[in-house]
Design an enzyme around this catalytic site. Sequence first.
Site, PDB file in Angstrom:
ATOM      1  N   ASN A   1       0.840  -1.207   0.000  1.00 41.73           N
ATOM      2  CA  ASN A   1       0.000   0.000   0.000  1.00 41.73           C
ATOM      3  C   ASN A   1       0.872   1.254   0.000  1.00 41.73           C
ATOM      4  OD1 ASN A   1      -3.071  -0.358   0.203  1.00 41.73           O
ATOM      5  ND2 ASN A   1      -2.285  -1.969   1.539  1.00 41.73           N
TER       6      ASN A   1
ATOM      7  N   ARG B   1       0.516  -2.167  14.994  1.00 41.05           N
ATOM      8  CA  ARG B   1       0.528  -1.809  16.417  1.00 41.05           C
ATOM      9  C   ARG B   1      -0.720  -1.010  16.757  1.00 41.05           C
ATOM     10  NH1 ARG B   1       4.162  -3.689  20.225  1.00 41.05           N
ATOM     11  NH2 ARG B   1       6.015  -4.315  19.116  1.00 41.05           N
TER      12      ARG B   1
ATOM     13  N   ASN C   1      -6.325   5.124   8.198  1.00 39.73           N
ATOM     14  CA  ASN C   1      -5.955   3.709   8.150  1.00 39.73           C
ATOM     15  C   ASN C   1      -6.735   3.035   7.035  1.00 39.73           C
ATOM     16  OD1 ASN C   1      -4.792   1.215   9.080  1.00 39.73           O
ATOM     17  ND2 ASN C   1      -6.774   0.710  10.008  1.00 39.73           N
TER      18      ASN C   1
ATOM     19  N   HIS D   1      -8.309  -0.698   6.211  1.00 38.26           N
ATOM     20  CA  HIS D   1      -8.642  -1.959   6.879  1.00 38.26           C
ATOM     21  C   HIS D   1      -9.272  -2.893   5.844  1.00 38.26           C
ATOM     22  CE1 HIS D   1      -9.613  -4.610  10.192  1.00 38.26           C
ATOM     23  NE2 HIS D   1     -10.790  -4.783   9.636  1.00 38.26           N
TER      24      HIS D   1
ATOM     25  N   SER E   1     -11.850  -0.689   3.650  1.00 39.34           N
ATOM     26  CA  SER E   1     -12.378   0.594   4.120  1.00 39.34           C
ATOM     27  C   SER E   1     -11.211   1.501   4.475  1.00 39.34           C
ATOM     28  CB  SER E   1     -13.212   0.393   5.398  1.00 39.34           C
ATOM     29  OG  SER E   1     -14.206  -0.599   5.220  1.00 39.34           O
TER      30      SER E   1
ATOM     31  N   GLU F   1     -10.829   4.134  19.197  1.00 37.63           N
ATOM     32  CA  GLU F   1     -11.542   2.851  19.096  1.00 37.63           C
ATOM     33  C   GLU F   1     -10.963   2.043  17.935  1.00 37.63           C
ATOM     34  OE1 GLU F   1     -15.835   0.964  18.023  1.00 37.63           O
ATOM     35  OE2 GLU F   1     -15.725   3.123  18.266  1.00 37.63           O
ATOM     36  N   LEU F   2     -10.435   0.875  18.207  1.00 33.24           N
ATOM     37  CA  LEU F   2      -9.742   0.084  17.191  1.00 33.24           C
ATOM     38  C   LEU F   2     -10.644  -0.201  15.981  1.00 33.24           C
ATOM     39  CD1 LEU F   2      -7.137  -1.498  16.505  1.00 33.24           C
ATOM     40  CD2 LEU F   2      -8.259  -3.513  17.496  1.00 33.24           C
ATOM     41  N   ASP F   3     -10.183   0.206  14.802  1.00 33.76           N
ATOM     42  CA  ASP F   3     -10.921   0.034  13.543  1.00 33.76           C
ATOM     43  C   ASP F   3     -12.332   0.631  13.625  1.00 33.76           C
ATOM     44  OD1 ASP F   3      -8.728  -1.331  12.440  1.00 33.76           O
ATOM     45  OD2 ASP F   3      -9.449  -3.261  13.187  1.00 33.76           O
TER      46      ASP F   3
END
Length: 214
Positions: free
Chosen positions: A18, A95, A111, A113, A140, A147-149
Amino acid sequence: MSRPDPRLAVLISGRGSNMVSILDAIDAGQLPATAALVVSDKADAAGLSRAAERGVDTAVCARQPGQDAQAWAQRLTTLLEQADIQLVALAGFMRILPPAFCTRWHGALLNIHPSLLPRHKGLDTHQRALDAGDAEAGCSVHFVTAELDGGPVIAQARVAIAPGDDADRLAAKVLQREHVIYPQVLAWCASGRVRLEDTVVQCDGMKLSAPLEV
Ligand code: GRF
């Protein structure tokens, strides 16, 4: 008055495909940003040499045994600030970032995902999509919050799950789409077209009511 291109850092942990697609988009004039820094939390990440070959500055910010997450993340922030970074793209960065880091970079931290969030947060997304009998999978791009993802999703790309797909085949299909959607969304953010106001994604000055489809 035209706004200056933001200085972009890409954070990786592995092969960095990416990251390469992001550098390619910058070189092609499709992403108005300066590729200022690639950081890995792993010294042996293959993507580091791929970035260096492209002439991009690289750094390693490993979490030392026993070092707490806050101290490590503060070192990461210092690295980014020293490079005068304005936009940060997590690209296979494995991480979890502590809340203070997410707050410091709020609105400037993205990010990618490999699932259609909010489905399948966390790891093993492709196998979980298959196990759940999903008809489609995808990826996405979202702003990162503590909050993770779970941060606000900007855009998604969908792929159909075919009868013979296993997790590897599905991952390969989704990865192709990742390489298109991530540079595209970063371009929107870099140009100011997409922004995060508090927890609301704005696109062209209007609240985004659903993720954009790429
Ligand atoms: C990608 O599938 C990304 O969505 C996930 O980890 C993978 C990283 O691949 N978070 P690469 O290092 O960019 O090739």
